[in-house]
Design a protein around this motif. Structure first.
Motif, short mmCIF file in Angstrom:
data_model
loop_
_atom_site.label_atom_id
_atom_site.label_comp_id
_atom_site.label_asym_id
_atom_site.label_seq_id
_atom_site.Cartn_x
_atom_site.Cartn_y
_atom_site.Cartn_z
N LEU A 141 0.88 -1.16 0.00
CA LEU A 141 0.00 0.00 0.00
C LEU A 141 0.92 1.21 0.00
N VAL A 142 1.08 1.85 -1.14
CA VAL A 142 2.09 2.86 -1.45
C VAL A 142 3.47 2.21 -1.38
N ASP A 143 4.10 2.17 -0.21
CA ASP A 143 5.43 1.56 -0.15
C ASP A 143 5.64 0.69 1.07
N ASP A 171 -8.07 -5.03 6.74
CA ASP A 171 -8.73 -3.80 7.15
C ASP A 171 -7.69 -2.80 7.64
N VAL A 172 -7.34 -1.86 6.78
CA VAL A 172 -6.41 -0.80 7.14
C VAL A 172 -7.24 0.40 7.58
N ILE A 173 -6.95 0.92 8.77
CA ILE A 173 -7.77 1.99 9.33
C ILE A 173 -6.91 3.22 9.58
N ASP A 174 -7.34 4.33 9.00
CA ASP A 174 -6.68 5.62 9.19
C ASP A 174 -7.42 6.35 10.31
N ALA A 175 -6.81 6.46 11.47
CA ALA A 175 -7.48 7.05 12.62
C ALA A 175 -6.46 7.64 13.58
N GLY A 206 -20.07 -3.43 21.20
CA GLY A 206 -19.67 -2.89 19.90
C GLY A 206 -19.14 -1.49 20.10
N PHE A 207 -18.25 -1.06 19.22
CA PHE A 207 -17.72 0.29 19.32
C PHE A 207 -17.56 0.89 17.94
N SER A 208 -18.29 1.96 17.70
CA SER A 208 -18.20 2.67 16.42
C SER A 208 -17.02 3.63 16.49
N PHE A 209 -15.89 3.20 15.97
CA PHE A 209 -14.64 3.95 16.10
C PHE A 209 -14.67 5.22 15.25
N ASN A 210 -13.80 6.12 15.60
CA ASN A 210 -13.63 7.37 14.85
C ASN A 210 -12.45 7.20 13.90
N GLY A 211 -12.72 7.12 12.60
CA GLY A 211 -11.66 6.93 11.62
C GLY A 211 -12.23 6.40 10.32
N ARG A 212 -11.34 6.12 9.36
CA ARG A 212 -11.73 5.66 8.02
C ARG A 212 -11.13 4.28 7.78
N ARG A 213 -11.97 3.33 7.42
CA ARG A 213 -11.54 1.97 7.16
C ARG A 213 -11.44 1.71 5.66
N TYR A 214 -10.39 1.03 5.25
CA TYR A 214 -10.18 0.65 3.85
C TYR A 214 -10.08 -0.87 3.78
N ASP A 215 -10.84 -1.48 2.89
CA ASP A 215 -10.78 -2.93 2.69
C ASP A 215 -9.76 -3.23 1.61
N THR A 216 -8.52 -3.47 2.04
CA THR A 216 -7.45 -3.72 1.06
C THR A 216 -7.43 -5.17 0.60
N GLY A 217 -8.38 -5.97 1.09
CA GLY A 217 -8.53 -7.32 0.56
C GLY A 217 -9.39 -7.33 -0.70
N ASP A 218 -9.89 -6.17 -1.07
CA ASP A 218 -10.69 -5.98 -2.27
C ASP A 218 -9.90 -5.11 -3.24
N LYS A 219 -9.93 -5.41 -4.52
CA LYS A 219 -9.11 -4.67 -5.48
C LYS A 219 -9.45 -3.19 -5.51
N THR A 272 -8.40 2.51 -3.86
CA THR A 272 -8.85 3.69 -3.13
C THR A 272 -7.85 4.06 -2.04
N ALA A 273 -7.43 3.05 -1.27
CA ALA A 273 -6.48 3.31 -0.19
C ALA A 273 -5.16 3.83 -0.73
N THR A 274 -4.70 3.28 -1.84
CA THR A 274 -3.43 3.71 -2.41
C THR A 274 -3.46 5.18 -2.79
N VAL A 275 -4.54 5.59 -3.45
CA VAL A 275 -4.67 6.99 -3.85
C VAL A 275 -4.74 7.91 -2.63
N GLU A 276 -5.58 7.55 -1.66
CA GLU A 276 -5.80 8.45 -0.53
C GLU A 276 -4.59 8.50 0.41
#
Length: 291
Positions: free
Chosen positions: A33-35, A134-138, A248-261, A266-270
């Motif tokens: 994911l990028v590098d 699941d890569v999460i930016d938070a 359950g906990f609704s976290f604060n952040g953005r999740r990327y599913d890198t197991g999907d093409k 999307t994750a690579t660009v962002e």
């Protein structure tokens, strides 16, 4: 039983068929994911959350993961000799992140079985489970947010995110109600795996972060395989719910599913746009496409 979450389990024995042909030779967790490999993002999140011991559940052909999180004397010596100190630091970083242990899942018997493979290394203490896809930016890290909830509530914690519409059918879905102390916390009463929209008990989709008490290991040991011969982590958590509180906990952040093409694209660009060395160049390039 220790009450501190010190260990994190990373199930990483999957075949990665959604990324064929790349994953014929390279584990999906090691795709960049990028590098940086996807797996490294999760381990960095765990370390930043206070985790001391990383446990990676591997499978056949996954030795490259062990090599990545080890020192490379030949490469490091070459970089040092050429005075490439910044690259030398990058090379050594992965090897110094954390104490990392490996255990092999010899058969693909499901996520619950993969977690069970780590039982002896985890011992009698609460632990985290991070699914590398699941890569999460938070900020603070998602797992740190969850540990804070665990420390407050004392029960297992499942990360959730809001999914509206038909997309909810791709997830395990939490049944429960918001906690009186914090609307991001849910008192879990059950879970439904991949329900139809009309059958979904909520819009809270469970994603790849868990904090579990060690009792789940004993319950997974007695969990019968499902229709496709796999032991599901969800079944173990449902059994745990009959004995203990689960949140359950609704976290604060953005999740990327890198197991999907598309998720990986999307994750690579962002993630690239946030990098100072080429974020501006990429932004200008994207504008020039006149989409």
């Amino acid at each position: 039983m220790s009450k501190t979450v010190r260990k994190a389990v990373f199930p990483a024995a999957g075949l990665g068929t959604r990324f064929l042909p790349a994953t014929k030779a390279v584990p999906k967790e090691m795709l960049a994911l990028v590098d940086k490999p996807v797996l490294q993002y999760g381990i960095e999140e765990a370390v930043a959350s206070g985790i001391e011991h990383i446990i990676v559940v591997t499978g056949r052909g996954k030795g490259i993961m062990e090599d990545h999180f080890d020192f490379t004397p030949e490469l490091d010596a070459t970089l040092e000799r050429k005075g490439k100190n910044e690259l030398l630091a990058v090379s050594r970083h992965a090897a110094t992140l954390a104490r990392v242990s490996y255990v092999r899942q010899q058969e693909p018997l499901g996520l619950g079985h993969a977690v069970l493979c780590a039982k002896d290394l985890v011992g009698d203490e609460p632990f985290a489970v991070i699914l590398p896809d699941d890569v999460i930016d938070a900020d603070p890290p998602c797992l740190k947010q969850m540990i804070d909830v665990f420390n407050e509530k004392g029960g297992s914690v499942l990360a959730t995110m809001t999914v509206e519409g038909l997309g909810i059918s791709a997830y395990g879905v939490l049944a429960g109600s918001p906690d009186a102390t914090n609307p991001r916390i849910y008192n879990c009463t059950g879970m439904v795996e991949k329900p139809k929209l009309e059958d979904a008990p909520s819009s809270q989709a469970i994603i790849g972060r868990y904090i579990l008490t060690p009792r789940v290991f004993e319950l997974l040991e007695t969990t019968k395989p499902g229709a496709i011969g796999e032991i599901q982590l969800t079944d173990g958590i449902l059994a745990l719910l009959k004995e203990e509180k689960v949140y359950g906990f609704s976290f604060n952040g953005r999740r990327y599913d890198t197991g999907d093409k598309f998720g990986m694209l999307t994750a690579t660009v962002e993630f690239a746009l946030k990098r100072p060395e080429f974020g501006d160049k990429l932004r200008e390039y994207l504008k020039g496409l006149k989409l």
